[in-house]
Design an enzyme around this catalytic site. Structure first.
Site, PDB file in Angstrom:
ATOM      1  N   HIS A   1      -7.301  -4.707  -1.173  1.00  0.00           N
ATOM      2  CA  HIS A   1      -6.578  -6.085  -1.201  1.00  0.00           C
ATOM      3  C   HIS A   1      -7.523  -6.722  -2.268  1.00  0.00           C
ATOM      4  CE1 HIS A   1      -6.418  -5.166   3.119  1.00  0.00           C
ATOM      5  NE2 HIS A   1      -5.146  -5.197   2.961  1.00  0.00           N
TER       6      HIS A   1
ATOM      7  N   HIS B   1       0.846  -1.210   0.092  1.00  0.00           N
ATOM      8  CA  HIS B   1       0.011   0.027  -0.084  1.00  0.00           C
ATOM      9  C   HIS B   1       0.804   1.267  -0.032  1.00  0.00           C
ATOM     10  CE1 HIS B   1      -3.250  -2.779   0.823  1.00  0.00           C
ATOM     11  NE2 HIS B   1      -2.643  -3.085   1.709  1.00  0.00           N
TER      12      HIS B   1
END
EC number: 2.7.1.121
Length: 332
Positions: free
Chosen positions: A220, A58
């Site tokens: 995700h 991320h």
């Protein structure tokens, strides 16, 4: 989109990434020996420490927000995998300056469980620890890895507001109270044009047809709430702003901040076009937008897409905290 990546071995991605990060920005951060933890390089100041983290993939979240005025440390798990309790415990011990530690946790089952276990371990060592769980994603109520709403890009605004409070020498109890109020006023929704490809898996997390988008996809690659043919930027903005309007129940004169966040593969050109459309829509609502930010702040490796975060500024101090200077790699 090509699945080719500039890496060596998939299993070494996180450690080599962090080594490169600390080599490039060694004036600001350092890696805790033997652990995938990034911490401030500045001397300890006796203030409350803020620790966050989660699975890698991320970037710049969360290591890019370590530094004076934001996080004290970031714990980096494997790609899309929660860090272990031992890792988090090590970060708490290393970050603690004697005034206590606040954990900022994104709402995923593994993250919540492991951070809470680490908190218990630290409290056994008489370290004062509080926590806040961020659940800003309004797209879906429950997901593959979540009970309740997911924690996504709004987490970065939590880092910033609480980081400024810690820098101003607020107590642990004061920062915890602030966190509870701030998190309730942050909401995010996103969309994807393509999925992320995890290096060790080697294929996208989901597949969209040509010229198709999905609203509400998680960071995700968790499923969203609707797929449809690609729309114009203005039409996409209309969808996301409309969902946020339902949540916030806009009223004329209310004060907000906004964050347009790229998911990893969407160019800044497109992000700014989208921001322009968001601005047009929000102007029609007669609400005040006092803080604006555009860029990649919480990505999903190479996912194409973006998210829109809004924070209702119920306290003028929150805006001051958002505008405070910091010494981090990625806040900008």
């Amino acid at each position: 989109m090509s699945d080719e990546k500039i890496i060596n071995q998939p299993q070494d991605v996180v450690s080599e990434m962090l080594d490169g990060l600390t080599y490039a920005y060694g004036d600001l951060i350092e890696k805790v020996p033997d652990f995938e933890i990034i911490q401030r390089k500045s001397p300890k100041s006796g203030k409350v420490a803020l620790v966050s983290g989660g699975g890698s993939g991320h970037k710049p979240a969360h290591a890019g927000f370590v530094g004076e005025g934001m996080l004290s440390a970031a714990v980096c798990g494997a790609i899309f995998t929660s860090p272990t309790p031992d890792q988090i415990y090590e970060a708490i011990k290393s970050a603690d300056e004697g005034a206590g530690v606040l954990l900022i946790i994104k709402n995923y089952l593994g993250d919540v469980m492991n951070f809470e276990m680490a908190r218990e371990m630290a409290e056994m060592e008489e370290i004062k620890v509080e926590q806040i769980i961020v659940d800003d994603d309004i797209a879906v109520e429950n997901s593959l890895y979540t009970q309740g709403r997911r924690g996504v890009a709004g987490t970065v605004l939590v880092h910033k507001i609480l980081g400024a409070a810690a820098h101003q020498e607020a107590s642990l109890d004061e920062i915890k109270d602030l966190a509870d109020k701030v998190v309730k006023n942050i909401k995010t929704i996103g969309l994807a044009l393509s999925a992320a490809t995890v290096p060790e898996v080697g294929k996208p997390g989901f597949v969209l047809d040509d010229n198709e988008i999905e609203y509400g996809v998680g960071i995700h690659s968790e499923p969203g709430y609707r797929r449809e043919k690609m729309k114009t930027s203005y039409e996409l903005a209309t969808e996301l702003v409309g969902k946020l309007k339902e949540e916030f129940k806009f009223e004329a004169g209310q004060k907000y901040g906004i964050l347009v966040n790229g998911m990893g593969a969407t160019p800044l050109m497109e992000q700014f076009i989208f921001m322009n459309d968001v601005a047009k829509l929000l102007t029609e609502e007669n609400i005040e937008i006092l803080f604006k930010k555009v860029g990649n702040y919480m990505t999903s490796i190479d996912m194409a897409g973006l998210s829109l975060t809004m924070i209702k500024l119920e306290d003028d101090q929150w805006l001051k905290n958002l505008n405070e200077d910091v010494k981090t790699i990625s806040w900008g």
